[in-house]
Design a protein around this motif. Structure first.
Motif, PDB file in Angstrom:
ATOM      1  N   ALA A 118     128.232 100.196  13.176  1.00  0.00           N
ATOM      2  CA  ALA A 118     127.426  99.849  11.984  1.00  0.00           C
ATOM      3  C   ALA A 118     127.607 101.178  11.239  1.00  0.00           C
ATOM      4  O   ALA A 118     127.266 101.349   9.824  1.00  0.00           O
ATOM      5  N   ALA A 119     126.994 102.387  11.837  1.00  0.00           N
ATOM      6  CA  ALA A 119     126.938 103.666  11.301  1.00  0.00           C
ATOM      7  C   ALA A 119     128.170 104.120  10.682  1.00  0.00           C
ATOM      8  O   ALA A 119     128.183 104.692   9.391  1.00  0.00           O
ATOM      9  N   THR A 120     129.553 103.738  11.092  1.00  0.00           N
ATOM     10  CA  THR A 120     130.742 103.984  10.317  1.00  0.00           C
ATOM     11  C   THR A 120     130.749 103.091   9.170  1.00  0.00           C
ATOM     12  O   THR A 120     131.130 103.651   8.102  1.00  0.00           O
ATOM     13  N   LYS A 121     130.416 101.939   9.090  1.00  0.00           N
ATOM     14  CA  LYS A 121     130.394 101.238   7.708  1.00  0.00           C
ATOM     15  C   LYS A 121     129.312 102.097   6.859  1.00  0.00           C
ATOM     16  O   LYS A 121     129.519 101.982   5.791  1.00  0.00           O
ATOM     17  N   LYS A 122     128.216 102.358   7.474  1.00  0.00           N
ATOM     18  CA  LYS A 122     127.166 103.000   6.513  1.00  0.00           C
ATOM     19  C   LYS A 122     127.729 104.267   5.875  1.00  0.00           C
ATOM     20  O   LYS A 122     127.580 104.502   4.571  1.00  0.00           O
ATOM     21  N   ALA A 123     128.687 104.943   6.460  1.00  0.00           N
ATOM     22  CA  ALA A 123     129.279 105.976   6.131  1.00  0.00           C
ATOM     23  C   ALA A 123     130.281 105.800   5.059  1.00  0.00           C
ATOM     24  O   ALA A 123     130.909 106.516   4.485  1.00  0.00           O
ATOM     25  N   GLY A 124     130.841 104.551   4.906  1.00  0.00           N
ATOM     26  CA  GLY A 124     131.857 103.944   4.090  1.00  0.00           C
ATOM     27  C   GLY A 124     133.192 104.458   4.743  1.00  0.00           C
ATOM     28  O   GLY A 124     134.096 104.542   3.867  1.00  0.00           O
ATOM     29  N   LEU A 125     133.156 104.758   5.864  1.00  0.00           N
ATOM     30  CA  LEU A 125     134.731 104.953   6.527  1.00  0.00           C
ATOM     31  C   LEU A 125     135.190 103.785   7.177  1.00  0.00           C
ATOM     32  O   LEU A 125     134.419 102.670   7.604  1.00  0.00           O
ATOM     33  N   PRO A 126     136.632 103.796   7.118  1.00  0.00           N
ATOM     34  CA  PRO A 126     137.212 102.689   7.661  1.00  0.00           C
ATOM     35  C   PRO A 126     137.247 102.318   9.363  1.00  0.00           C
ATOM     36  O   PRO A 126     136.829 103.286   9.965  1.00  0.00           O
ATOM     37  N   PHE A 144     128.900 113.079  13.936  1.00  0.00           N
ATOM     38  CA  PHE A 144     130.139 112.929  14.676  1.00  0.00           C
ATOM     39  C   PHE A 144     130.973 112.627  13.331  1.00  0.00           C
ATOM     40  O   PHE A 144     132.013 113.360  13.303  1.00  0.00           O
ATOM     41  N   LEU A 145     130.835 111.729  12.581  1.00  0.00           N
ATOM     42  CA  LEU A 145     131.580 111.209  11.320  1.00  0.00           C
ATOM     43  C   LEU A 145     131.645 112.227  10.350  1.00  0.00           C
ATOM     44  O   LEU A 145     132.524 112.461   9.531  1.00  0.00           O
ATOM     45  N   ASP A 186     149.921  99.496  12.757  1.00  0.00           N
ATOM     46  CA  ASP A 186     148.328  98.784  13.011  1.00  0.00           C
ATOM     47  C   ASP A 186     147.385  99.828  12.503  1.00  0.00           C
ATOM     48  O   ASP A 186     147.390 100.980  12.510  1.00  0.00           O
ATOM     49  N   LYS A 187     146.313  99.134  11.620  1.00  0.00           N
ATOM     50  CA  LYS A 187     145.340 100.113  11.208  1.00  0.00           C
ATOM     51  C   LYS A 187     144.557 100.714  12.208  1.00  0.00           C
ATOM     52  O   LYS A 187     143.767 101.583  12.022  1.00  0.00           O
ATOM     53  N   GLY A 190     143.105 115.435   7.312  1.00  0.00           N
ATOM     54  CA  GLY A 190     144.526 114.530   7.712  1.00  0.00           C
ATOM     55  C   GLY A 190     143.763 113.771   8.880  1.00  0.00           C
ATOM     56  O   GLY A 190     144.682 113.223   9.624  1.00  0.00           O
ATOM     57  N   TRP A 191     142.464 113.783   9.249  1.00  0.00           N
ATOM     58  CA  TRP A 191     142.114 113.047  10.334  1.00  0.00           C
ATOM     59  C   TRP A 191     142.585 111.539  10.512  1.00  0.00           C
ATOM     60  O   TRP A 191     142.931 110.995  11.411  1.00  0.00           O
ATOM     61  N   GLN A 192     142.863 111.039   9.378  1.00  0.00           N
ATOM     62  CA  GLN A 192     143.296 109.651   9.213  1.00  0.00           C
ATOM     63  C   GLN A 192     144.769 109.444   9.918  1.00  0.00           C
ATOM     64  O   GLN A 192     145.436 108.314  10.263  1.00  0.00           O
TER      65      GLN A 192
END
Length: 191
Positions: free
Chosen positions: A76-84, A143-144, A47-48, A152-154
């Motif tokens: 919303a901030a995560t999307k703004k940062a372009g992160l998954p 934080f992001l 699962d992602k 390797g955080w992913q």
């Protein structure tokens, strides 16, 4: 590999999968009570949102309007940062541990030094001014930014990624919020 050995291996794998699907953790949550979860049922591992499965007992709280708005601000901030989506899960789980998704101001004697906001970030540690840290978008982006610096955080278990950014006295505490954080992200990422 000979045919009999291959059939045995495939049969065992099929039983393990079926057992994981039917005996895997069920999300039965109560207000701030730990919910027993088994690590990584086979169906959850890829699962992602929870690539490693949950680690240990899971906790869940009922969210009020302010807490839900803060969770949506993190998304919303995560999307703004372009992160998954996985970054949003880590962020929300971290905030659940640090503040129960409440944008905390100065707590007087109950305060941990000068920790503020959704992530209990400290102005004295360079996270920003009190006004910045108590802004949900700013604190999430801060934080992001720290998370992106973790190599390797992913591919890390959530608690390791969160702890590397937060440097908490309780490094394993983030894991208990992974299921609720994933549920929040799954429900609100596309809304």
């Amino acid at each position: 590999m000979n045919t009999m050995l291959r059939k045995s291996v495939l049969g065992i794998a099929g039983l393990a999968f079926t057992g994981g699907v039917f005996a895997g953790p069920i999300a039965a949550h109560a207000d701030a009570r730990p919910v027993e979860g088994k690590p990584a049922a086979v169906a959850v591992q890829g699962d992602k949102l929870i690539p490693h499965g949950v680690q240990g007992a899971q906790s869940k709280i009922d969210l009020n309007g302010e807490q839900l708005a803060n969770a949506k601000a993190i998304i919303a901030a995560t999307k703004k940062a372009g992160l998954p989506e996985r970054a949003a899960v880590i962020s929300i789980a971290t905030s659940l541990q640090e503040s129960k998704l409440e944008n905390l101001g100065h707590l007087g004697d109950a305060n941990d030094h000068d920790s503020l906001g959704l992530f209990q970030q400290r102005p004295s540690s360079g996270w920003g001014t009190p006004e910045q840290i108590t802004n949900p978008e700013y604190s999430t982006l801060a934080f992001l930014k720290g998370l992106k610096q973790v190599d390797g955080w992913q591919d890390m278990p959530l608690t390791e990624a969160a702890q590397t950014v937060q440097v908490s006295a309780y490094p394993d505490a983030y894991a208990q919020w992974e299921q609720q954080a994933a549920d929040i992200v799954a429900h609100h990422w596309n809304s």
